[in-house]
Design a protein around this motif. Sequence first.
Motif, PDB file in Angstrom:
ATOM      1  N   GLN A 156       0.881  -1.241   0.055  1.00 48.24           N
ATOM      2  CA  GLN A 156      -0.026   0.007   0.214  1.00 48.24           C
ATOM      3  C   GLN A 156       1.004   1.343  -0.076  1.00 48.24           C
ATOM      4  OE1 GLN A 156      -2.939  -0.564   3.370  1.00 48.24           O
ATOM      5  NE2 GLN A 156      -4.441  -1.424   2.024  1.00 48.24           N
ATOM      6  N   THR A 157       2.166   1.162   0.320  1.00 51.49           N
ATOM      7  CA  THR A 157       2.887   2.176   0.395  1.00 51.49           C
ATOM      8  C   THR A 157       3.523   2.443  -1.138  1.00 51.49           C
ATOM      9  OG1 THR A 157       5.026   1.002   0.918  1.00 51.49           O
ATOM     10  CG2 THR A 157       3.598   1.854   2.574  1.00 51.49           C
ATOM     11  N   PHE A 158       3.322   1.545  -1.983  1.00 50.44           N
ATOM     12  CA  PHE A 158       3.839   1.702  -3.250  1.00 50.44           C
ATOM     13  C   PHE A 158       2.982   2.581  -4.126  1.00 50.44           C
ATOM     14  CE2 PHE A 158       7.835  -0.776  -3.794  1.00 50.44           C
ATOM     15  CZ  PHE A 158       7.831  -1.555  -2.600  1.00 50.44           C
ATOM     16  N   SER A 159       3.438   3.380  -4.903  1.00 48.76           N
ATOM     17  CA  SER A 159       2.662   4.307  -5.890  1.00 48.76           C
ATOM     18  C   SER A 159       2.153   3.366  -7.075  1.00 48.76           C
ATOM     19  CB  SER A 159       2.904   5.630  -6.288  1.00 48.76           C
ATOM     20  OG  SER A 159       4.279   5.450  -6.812  1.00 48.76           O
ATOM     21  N   VAL A 160       3.179   2.567  -7.590  1.00 48.46           N
ATOM     22  CA  VAL A 160       3.110   1.851  -8.847  1.00 48.46           C
ATOM     23  C   VAL A 160       3.181   0.345  -8.375  1.00 48.46           C
ATOM     24  CG1 VAL A 160       4.047   1.350 -11.032  1.00 48.46           C
ATOM     25  CG2 VAL A 160       4.051   3.769 -10.124  1.00 48.46           C
ATOM     26  N   HIS A 161       2.316  -0.471  -8.849  1.00 48.70           N
ATOM     27  CA  HIS A 161       2.225  -2.043  -8.496  1.00 48.70           C
ATOM     28  C   HIS A 161       2.572  -2.761  -9.834  1.00 48.70           C
ATOM     29  CE1 HIS A 161      -0.469  -1.545  -4.749  1.00 48.70           C
ATOM     30  NE2 HIS A 161       0.440  -0.950  -4.573  1.00 48.70           N
ATOM     31  N   SER A 162       3.768  -3.002 -10.053  1.00 55.97           N
ATOM     32  CA  SER A 162       4.290  -3.537 -11.264  1.00 55.97           C
ATOM     33  C   SER A 162       4.664  -4.839 -10.831  1.00 55.97           C
ATOM     34  CB  SER A 162       5.210  -2.769 -11.842  1.00 55.97           C
ATOM     35  OG  SER A 162       6.372  -2.646 -10.917  1.00 55.97           O
ATOM     36  N   VAL A 163       5.313  -5.721 -11.873  1.00 55.63           N
ATOM     37  CA  VAL A 163       5.912  -6.863 -11.644  1.00 55.63           C
ATOM     38  C   VAL A 163       7.062  -6.826 -10.636  1.00 55.63           C
ATOM     39  CG1 VAL A 163       7.076  -8.803 -12.685  1.00 55.63           C
ATOM     40  CG2 VAL A 163       5.190  -7.766 -13.853  1.00 55.63           C
ATOM     41  N   TRP A 164       7.900  -5.675 -10.765  1.00 49.68           N
ATOM     42  CA  TRP A 164       9.059  -5.850 -10.060  1.00 49.68           C
ATOM     43  C   TRP A 164       8.678  -5.331  -8.701  1.00 49.68           C
ATOM     44  CZ3 TRP A 164      14.017  -7.071 -10.422  1.00 49.68           C
ATOM     45  CH2 TRP A 164      14.506  -7.134 -11.777  1.00 49.68           C
ATOM     46  N   SER A 165       7.601  -4.391  -8.284  1.00 50.54           N
ATOM     47  CA  SER A 165       7.573  -4.111  -7.066  1.00 50.54           C
ATOM     48  C   SER A 165       6.684  -5.345  -6.206  1.00 50.54           C
ATOM     49  CB  SER A 165       6.530  -2.879  -6.964  1.00 50.54           C
ATOM     50  OG  SER A 165       5.388  -3.150  -7.762  1.00 50.54           O
ATOM     51  N   VAL A 232       4.391 -18.709  -4.752  1.00 50.71           N
ATOM     52  CA  VAL A 232       4.495 -17.354  -5.103  1.00 50.71           C
ATOM     53  C   VAL A 232       3.378 -16.740  -6.076  1.00 50.71           C
ATOM     54  CG1 VAL A 232       5.892 -15.508  -6.236  1.00 50.71           C
ATOM     55  CG2 VAL A 232       6.817 -17.087  -4.738  1.00 50.71           C
ATOM     56  N   ILE A 233       2.928 -17.506  -7.135  1.00 49.72           N
ATOM     57  CA  ILE A 233       2.023 -17.334  -7.944  1.00 49.72           C
ATOM     58  C   ILE A 233       0.675 -17.290  -7.466  1.00 49.72           C
ATOM     59  CG2 ILE A 233       0.879 -18.405  -9.934  1.00 49.72           C
ATOM     60  CD1 ILE A 233       3.412 -19.549 -11.146  1.00 49.72           C
ATOM     61  N   THR A 234       0.567 -18.114  -6.323  1.00 46.49           N
ATOM     62  CA  THR A 234      -0.836 -18.026  -5.736  1.00 46.49           C
ATOM     63  C   THR A 234      -0.814 -16.875  -4.715  1.00 46.49           C
ATOM     64  OG1 THR A 234      -0.890 -20.710  -5.419  1.00 46.49           O
ATOM     65  CG2 THR A 234      -2.182 -19.449  -3.835  1.00 46.49           C
ATOM     66  N   ALA A 235       0.137 -16.669  -4.218  1.00 53.98           N
ATOM     67  CA  ALA A 235       0.273 -15.341  -3.159  1.00 53.98           C
ATOM     68  C   ALA A 235      -0.013 -14.203  -3.915  1.00 53.98           C
ATOM     69  CB  ALA A 235       1.927 -15.391  -2.432  1.00 53.98           C
ATOM     70  N   GLU A 236       0.683 -14.079  -5.157  1.00 51.75           N
ATOM     71  CA  GLU A 236       0.261 -12.749  -6.238  1.00 51.75           C
ATOM     72  C   GLU A 236      -0.847 -12.910  -6.535  1.00 51.75           C
ATOM     73  OE1 GLU A 236      -0.690 -10.996  -9.776  1.00 51.75           O
ATOM     74  OE2 GLU A 236      -0.306 -13.305  -9.723  1.00 51.75           O
ATOM     75  N   ALA A 237      -1.608 -13.850  -6.956  1.00 52.40           N
ATOM     76  CA  ALA A 237      -3.168 -13.911  -7.141  1.00 52.40           C
ATOM     77  C   ALA A 237      -3.771 -13.407  -6.004  1.00 52.40           C
ATOM     78  CB  ALA A 237      -3.509 -15.247  -7.791  1.00 52.40           C
ATOM     79  N   ALA A 238      -3.737 -13.949  -4.977  1.00 50.14           N
ATOM     80  CA  ALA A 238      -4.454 -13.277  -3.568  1.00 50.14           C
ATOM     81  C   ALA A 238      -4.143 -12.064  -3.328  1.00 50.14           C
ATOM     82  CB  ALA A 238      -3.769 -14.215  -2.279  1.00 50.14           C
ATOM     83  N   LEU A 239      -3.117 -11.704  -3.448  1.00 48.60           N
ATOM     84  CA  LEU A 239      -2.823  -9.943  -3.395  1.00 48.60           C
ATOM     85  C   LEU A 239      -3.472  -9.105  -4.165  1.00 48.60           C
ATOM     86  CD1 LEU A 239       1.083  -9.956  -2.440  1.00 48.60           C
ATOM     87  CD2 LEU A 239      -0.830  -9.584  -0.793  1.00 48.60           C
ATOM     88  N   THR A 240      -3.534  -9.647  -5.538  1.00 53.59           N
ATOM     89  CA  THR A 240      -4.206  -8.877  -6.495  1.00 53.59           C
ATOM     90  C   THR A 240      -5.628  -8.971  -6.420  1.00 53.59           C
ATOM     91  OG1 THR A 240      -2.312  -9.434  -8.235  1.00 53.59           O
ATOM     92  CG2 THR A 240      -4.449  -8.770  -8.945  1.00 53.59           C
ATOM     93  N   PHE A 241      -6.132 -10.116  -5.948  1.00 50.69           N
ATOM     94  CA  PHE A 241      -7.488 -10.380  -5.843  1.00 50.69           C
ATOM     95  C   PHE A 241      -7.958  -9.356  -4.477  1.00 50.69           C
ATOM     96  CE2 PHE A 241     -10.995 -12.412  -3.205  1.00 50.69           C
ATOM     97  CZ  PHE A 241     -11.926 -12.459  -4.392  1.00 50.69           C
ATOM     98  N   LEU A 242      -7.180  -9.158  -3.602  1.00 46.96           N
ATOM     99  CA  LEU A 242      -7.571  -8.205  -2.651  1.00 46.96           C
ATOM    100  C   LEU A 242      -7.162  -6.813  -2.826  1.00 46.96           C
ATOM    101  CD1 LEU A 242      -5.696 -10.258   0.643  1.00 46.96           C
ATOM    102  CD2 LEU A 242      -8.298  -9.993  -0.059  1.00 46.96           C
ATOM    103  N   GLY A 243      -6.669  -6.476  -4.040  1.00 48.78           N
ATOM    104  CA  GLY A 243      -6.561  -4.995  -4.328  1.00 48.78           C
ATOM    105  C   GLY A 243      -5.387  -4.532  -4.192  1.00 48.78           C
ATOM    106  N   VAL A 244      -4.343  -5.186  -3.684  1.00 50.94           N
ATOM    107  CA  VAL A 244      -2.923  -4.527  -3.562  1.00 50.94           C
ATOM    108  C   VAL A 244      -1.972  -5.095  -4.474  1.00 50.94           C
ATOM    109  CG1 VAL A 244      -3.579  -3.994  -1.164  1.00 50.94           C
ATOM    110  CG2 VAL A 244      -2.532  -6.144  -1.746  1.00 50.94           C
ATOM    111  N   GLY A 245      -2.194  -5.971  -5.271  1.00 48.78           N
ATOM    112  CA  GLY A 245      -1.138  -6.463  -6.215  1.00 48.78           C
ATOM    113  C   GLY A 245      -1.236  -5.785  -7.529  1.00 48.78           C
ATOM    114  N   LEU A 246      -1.169  -6.409  -8.572  1.00 45.75           N
ATOM    115  CA  LEU A 246      -1.194  -5.984  -9.909  1.00 45.75           C
ATOM    116  C   LEU A 246      -2.387  -5.325 -10.066  1.00 45.75           C
ATOM    117  CD1 LEU A 246       1.015  -8.691 -12.012  1.00 45.75           C
ATOM    118  CD2 LEU A 246       1.922  -6.699 -11.166  1.00 45.75           C
ATOM    119  N   SER A 247      -2.164  -4.185 -11.000  1.00 42.71           N
ATOM    120  CA  SER A 247      -3.586  -3.540 -11.502  1.00 42.71           C
ATOM    121  C   SER A 247      -3.591  -3.125 -12.946  1.00 42.71           C
ATOM    122  CB  SER A 247      -3.559  -2.281 -10.892  1.00 42.71           C
ATOM    123  OG  SER A 247      -2.623  -1.288 -10.788  1.00 42.71           O
ATOM    124  N   ALA A 248      -4.701  -3.082 -13.258  1.00 46.34           N
ATOM    125  CA  ALA A 248      -4.916  -2.834 -14.980  1.00 46.34           C
ATOM    126  C   ALA A 248      -4.091  -1.644 -15.262  1.00 46.34           C
ATOM    127  CB  ALA A 248      -6.381  -2.585 -15.401  1.00 46.34           C
TER     128      ALA A 248
END
Length: 301
Positions: A156-165, A232-248
């Motif tokens: 939540q402290t990141f302004s950009v949610h990319s693959v690297w972040s 890790v793939i599962t964790a990324e999907a969970a974080l994005t599902f919660l709205g704090v991972g990757l975004s469009a």
Amino acid sequence: MTSLLPAPDRTAVAASPGPPASRSPLRAMLRRPRFLVSATGVLLLCATAVAPGAFAGLFGHGDPHACTLDRSGQGPAPGHPFGYDIQGCDLYANVVHGARDSLSIGLLTTALTLLIAVVLGAAAGYFGGATDQLISRVMDVFFGFPMLIGMIIVLQTFSVHSVWSVSLVLAFFSWPVLTRIMRSSVLAVRGLDYITAARELGAGHLRILLRHVIPNAIAPVAALTSMSIGSVITAEAALTFLGVGLSAPAVSWGVQLNTAQQYFTEHLGLLLYPSVFLCCAVLSFVLLGDCLRDAFDPRLR
């Protein structure tokens, strides 16, 4: 007095076969259907991530960004086997293209985690003393802190949610598990005779670590990295599902699941197809890691 026992047949003794040579771990794995199935799945997933356009275009339409609102939420159609999402984009093309970001995060996070684990685990196990105490106590702090909450707070402290972040945050909270395994493996290796001989011959600590300790202690950790990719793939999907991972406009299975949570009661395919691909990918990596662990971990042979 002449012995009445017959003389031993030296030719027979020399020709008698010794104990059968054990098969190499790789040859033993190639005989297991579980390894062949999981390895095929992983290779297919990697090929999809490298060239998603080729796989997405199998049915004649491979552009995930070619959208028409008039077809929003429609079912399967010629050239569109999964139908359309809410924006009228081809769902099959989006699911196929989602493999690239999901797998990229899995591989990048695992590589960073493995690097940290090898460096810190080798240092803690080889040097011991204050170095081991410091690294072990830091690991205890991470083990005692809720990982999911920590990742959400940091992301939540990141302004950009990319693959690297996202990968950096996942690696930051994932390294203690592999580090503890690496430390235990180094502790079992550092007291062996060839390590002592290298030390007596004047080899420095860095040379001993790089030439002798790490190559002989990394096998259990390396065997677990494939399972780590699935986690890790599962964790990324969970974080994005919660709205704090990757975004469009990023395209990943987690982004698609995040979008589907509002509409899956009316359009089940939005949730079903990304979930199936995600489960197959995670299962392939977990099964492959299980086979590698059984083959290369000497404690299990």
